[in-house]
Design an enzyme around this catalytic site. Structure first.
Site, short mmCIF file in Angstrom:
data_model
loop_
_atom_site.label_atom_id
_atom_site.label_comp_id
_atom_site.label_asym_id
_atom_site.label_seq_id
_atom_site.Cartn_x
_atom_site.Cartn_y
_atom_site.Cartn_z
N GLY A 190 11.13 3.73 -44.17
CA GLY A 190 10.42 3.82 -42.89
C GLY A 190 11.33 4.21 -41.74
N ILE A 191 12.46 3.50 -41.59
CA ILE A 191 13.31 3.74 -40.41
C ILE A 191 14.02 5.10 -40.52
CG2 ILE A 191 15.26 2.86 -39.07
CD1 ILE A 191 14.54 0.06 -40.17
N LEU A 194 15.25 -2.96 -28.60
CA LEU A 194 15.58 -3.61 -27.31
C LEU A 194 17.10 -3.59 -27.09
CD1 LEU A 194 13.34 -6.83 -27.41
CD2 LEU A 194 12.91 -4.71 -26.18
N THR A 229 19.44 1.21 -44.63
CA THR A 229 18.99 0.45 -45.80
C THR A 229 19.10 -1.03 -45.45
OG1 THR A 229 21.18 0.05 -46.76
CG2 THR A 229 20.18 2.19 -47.21
N LYS A 231 19.53 -13.12 -37.33
CA LYS A 231 19.63 -12.50 -35.99
C LYS A 231 20.34 -13.45 -35.03
CE LYS A 231 15.54 -9.68 -36.62
NZ LYS A 231 14.09 -9.70 -36.50
N LYS A 275 21.42 -5.53 -41.37
CA LYS A 275 22.04 -6.73 -40.78
C LYS A 275 23.10 -7.36 -41.69
CE LYS A 275 17.86 -8.62 -39.84
NZ LYS A 275 16.92 -7.53 -39.63
#
Ligand code: ADP
Ligand code: ASP
Ligand code: MG
Length: 815
Positions: A475-476, A613, A555, A682, A579
């Protein structure tokens, strides 16, 4: 009278000879023409190798035959096009020349040495034959030709291989020749004669100089040097594809460019044409229409004071040092005198202000001569250890930036240094203002092409290029490519080029050649058969790093995230939405940053928290300016923001989760969202960003799901289990609602770095109260932002916003 000179590149084959004859004819229709010719392309190089191979004589005959064949083939092909060409006559001349050459070489082999006088005769055969062939072509086109013999008429001073012409004397001699005004004057370049009327040559590439001298002797009003490029460029167009054609340059600028390696013109060409103020044009035989470059007294059309980046290869550097160097009287004049006595040209010279160290560069082939003459000159000083033995460094090149009064301009040197620094290219020496119009640096030869390109780009190419390698086209990744394609016009306007080197997923890779169009990537990717694995990846990055290369990781692959240090070491920036690296062990987290710093590369991961963001950058800016975090509270999950918003409207937990899944907010298995681990990751990234050295296990997670809730592989089974929690959550919501509160899934960092993730009851005054529908909100309470926190709020998940965050990181690699 106009002088035309045609170089070897313009005489490379029969078609080119005939094309040159045509140019001569056209020019002759306007005025009288004198023509200087070189040897056909490569002929002089072959002749030079014959002498160099003289001792191992097994290949000599082979090479002589090869050169003879070049000429035989040339005249055969001329005959095919020009049927009245006097083939027999020229064939006899060629045969005679090569028979003589063979007997000269035979003598050289017997003697086991080749005096310079003989060397000059051997290497100038190409020019002699070019002239005979051209004369014959012109004659069968009904032109009459006067040949000028340069041995008789160009009086030379100096040695056999690199002579200088005495112009006043040569002019006298040439003026005595009776030339019919309708004749085309033809002369071989490269050759002159000494006082004894022996043949000498004017140095490699010396036909340009012959042309300039003949133009001066004949009082020509202009001189045209015809070659295989459109003129003088800001760098050698064969190695710098974006080099720019210079419309006009001054004699001085042309001199500097050619002296420091712009082979398009022999440096000595300028002396005569500037002395007699003869305008000189560089023109392209393959593109007759092009205006070329005008070399004249004052260049009026080029605004940029910088004129080019050049390089010289095969350089050797001598380092003269010694603790007592100060006591060695007149060391610099003695070096200069010794070298000039031996006819050695110093290309670059530099000394430390204390004179403790002196560096000079010469051409490789003069190394032995220089060493032995210096050893002789300084034998006492070397014996008494006043001087160290001379230190020699081989395999070097000199890069020069040429521009008018370059030393008076700001920023030039710093721009050179920073562009070479960016490419991790070491500078071994810098010339100390050896000329007012150039800055020269010594670097290792293996880096020279990259260095020329980098320095040229820094001064002449205002396009900023990103060489990107995208891994992950889910998707990204796909959305990122779509956004880049969509922004083409904007990027063009900003002079930014994003050039994709390759696109890969976990199984295969599409290498994008120059001709592949990015807009067809989906189709091309399907067709690609290239398997992608770590071995391939490693080979690829070692071969393909350019000045601004970036690996984009879209990924969620652990293994790939473990390669970041490797990527950075190999000169790639890393941009990632993955991440895993930032949430792995703290030691690796630190290592990535250390490697990025050490290699002057960027590691950008803005999308790791809050998708598009501007969280990380904002935090970094805040803390760079001395702010401190007091407390952080945030809704860091788009899916949980949506689900808790729905609960507030009275929707049951299982139903709200199902809706979130259907809208694409959740991971494929919503268990991964509700377990709280994604939020914890996160939070860990944020906590580390503000300086806490913690691990993922240090984050306390109070899960939404009870401990006995099993992670099932089937999503249906998951929803069945989830249904059992509906009532419990409904009651919890209602209880909060009754006192005006809502429930939110919140990540918190406390003052001392304590981090937790849990469901919290939030009242109406809290900035997180209104955050729902998939939005993220991050409230930073800091020294500067209190009691009202700095709040960043907006969609924190989804391919569009994440891809745009990656895109913006990609552009930040340019800054
Ligand atoms: P010729 O045979 O015509 O004498 P050369 O090979 O000697 O040709 O010189 C032309 C070559 O000079 C070009 O093909 C180009 O690669 C090289 N060159 C090096 N620097 C420059 C420059 N700054 N501008 C143009 N050409 C250059
Ligand atoms: N043929 C000679 C050389 O290659 C001279 C010239 O082409 O200018 O050096
Ligand atoms: Mg040349």
């Amino acid at each position: 009278m106009k002088l035309l000179k045609f170089g070897g590149t313009s005489l490379a084959n029969a078609e080119k000879f005939l094309c040159v004859a045509n140019i001569i004819k056209q020019k002759k229709d306007v005025e009288q023409i004198a023509v200087v010719l070189s040897a056909p392309a490569n002929v002089t190089n072959y002749l030079v190798t014959i002498i160099e191979k003289k001792i191992q004589n097994n290949k000599i005959l082979e090479t002589i035959n090869l050169v003879e064949n070049i000429f035989v083939e040339l005249i055969n092909n001329i005959l095919k096009i020009q049927s009245d060409f006097n083939y027999q006559k020229i064939e006899t001349i060629i045969k005679k020349e090569f028979d003589e050459l063979k007997s000269i070489i035979h003598g050289v082999v017997l003697l086991k040495q080749c005096p310079d006088s003989i060397r000059a005769i051997i290497i100038s055969r190409g020019e002699i034959l070019s002239v005979f062939i051209m004369k014959s072509i012109l004659e069968c086109k009904n032109h009459s030709v006067t040949l000028i013999d340069p041995i008789e008429n160009f009086l030379s001073i100096g040695n056999y291989l690199d002579s200088t012409v005495d112009i006043p004397e040569s002019k006298k001699r040439i003026n005595k020749i009776k030339i019919d005004k309708n004749d085309i004057i033809l002369m071989p370049g490269f050759i002159a004669g000494n006082e004894e009327k022996e043949l000498v040559v004017l140095g490699r590439n010396g036909s340009d100089y012959s042309a300039a001298v003949l133009a001066s002797c004949l009082n020509a009003h202009s001189c045209e040097i015809w070659t295989d490029v459109d003129g003088v460029f800001t760098a050698d167009p064969r190695i710098v594809s974006n080099a720019r054609l210079l419309k006009s340059i001054s004699y001085q600028e042309a001199m500097e460019l050619s002296y420091f390696g712009a082979k398009v013109l022999h440096p000595r060409t300028i002396e005569p044409i500037s002395q007699f103020k003869i305008p000189c044009f560089i023109k392209n035989t393959n593109n007759v229409e092009s205006d070329g470059t005008l070399i004249c007294e004052k260049n009026n059309s080029e605004k940029n004071f910088l004129k080019g980046v050049t390089h010289l290869d095969n350089i050797v550097m001598f380092n003269v040092s010694g603790t007592s160097i100060k006591y060695v009287g007149n060391i610099i004049p003695r070096i200069f005198t010794t070298l000039s006595r031996n006819n050695i040209k110093i290309i670059l010279f530099t000394q430390s202000s204390s004179e403790n160290k002196i560096i000079f560069c010469i051409m490789n082939n003069e190394m032995d001569k220089v060493l032995s003459s210096l050893n002789k000159e300084f034998q006492l000083e070397l014996k008494d250890k006043l001087l160290n033995s001379f230190q020699i460094t081989n395999n070097l090149s000199i890069l020069s930036v040429i521009g008018s009064n370059i030393y008076q301009k700001h920023n030039v040197a710093s721009k050179i240094f920073s562009s070479l620094g960016e490419g991790n290219i070491n500078i071994l020496a810098v010339a100390q203002g050896s000329s007012e119009h150039s800055i020269s640096l010594v670097i290792e030869k293996k880096y020279i092409l990259k260095a020329v390109q980098k320095v040229h780009d820094a001064f002449f190419y205002n396009k900023k290029i990103i060489y990107a390698f995208l891994i992950g086209i889910g998707g990204i990744g796909s959305e990122l490519l779509a956004q880049i394609l969509k922004q083409k016009q904007y990027l063009d306007e900003k002079n930014i080029i994003i050039k994709f080197l390759a696109i890969a997923n976990s199984k295969k890779i599409l290498i994008l050649e120059n001709t592949t169009k990015l807009c067809n990537w989906k189709n091309d990717f399907k067709q690609s058969n290239e398997t992608f694995n770590l071995k391939f990846l490693n080979k690829f990055i070692k071969k393909n790093h350019f000045s601004n290369s970036v690996i984009i990781d879209c990924t969620s692959d652990q293994y790939l995230s473990e390669q970041y240090v490797n990527f950075l070491e190999n000169n790639f920036h890393v941009v990632t939405s993955n991440k895993k690296a930032n949430t792995s062990k703290f030691s690796y987290y630190k290592n990535i940053r250390h490697t990025a710093y050490k290699n002057n590369k960027k590691f950008l991961y803005e999308t790791n928290v809050g998708a598009g963001l501007p969280v990380i950058e904002t935090l970094q800016k805040l803390f760079q300016t001395g702010d401190n975090l007091i407390r952080f509270k945030g809704i860091l999950s788009g899916s949980l923001s949506f689900i808790f918003g729905k609960l507030e409207e009275g929707v049951l937990l299982s139903q709200a989760t199902r809706e979130a899944k259907e809208l694409g907010f959740t991971e494929p298995n919503p268990y991964d969202d509700l377990s709280g681990i994604d939020v914890a990751r996160k939070l860990l990234i944020l906590a580390r960003e503000v300086g806490y050295e913690i691990e993922l296990k240090d984050i306390k997670i109070e899960p939404i799901l009870p401990i006995d809730f099993k992670k099932c592989n089937s999503v249906n089974e998951f929803f069945l289990q989830l249904k059992k929690l509906d009532t419990f959550f409904l009651n919890r919501i209602n209880k909060a609602h009754n006192i005006g509160n809502v429930l939110r899934f919140v990540g918190t960092i406390e003052n001392k770095g304590e981090c937790y993730v849990k469901i919290e009851e939030i009242n109406i005054n809290d900035p997180l109260y209104k955050v729902k529908n998939g939005e993220n909100a991050l409230a930073f309470y800091t020294n500067y932002y209190q009691p009202i926190p700095l709040v960043l709020r907006g969609y924190g998940a989804g391919n569009k916003v994440t891809a745009s965050g990656v895109f913006s990181d990609l552009l930040r690699t340019l800054s």
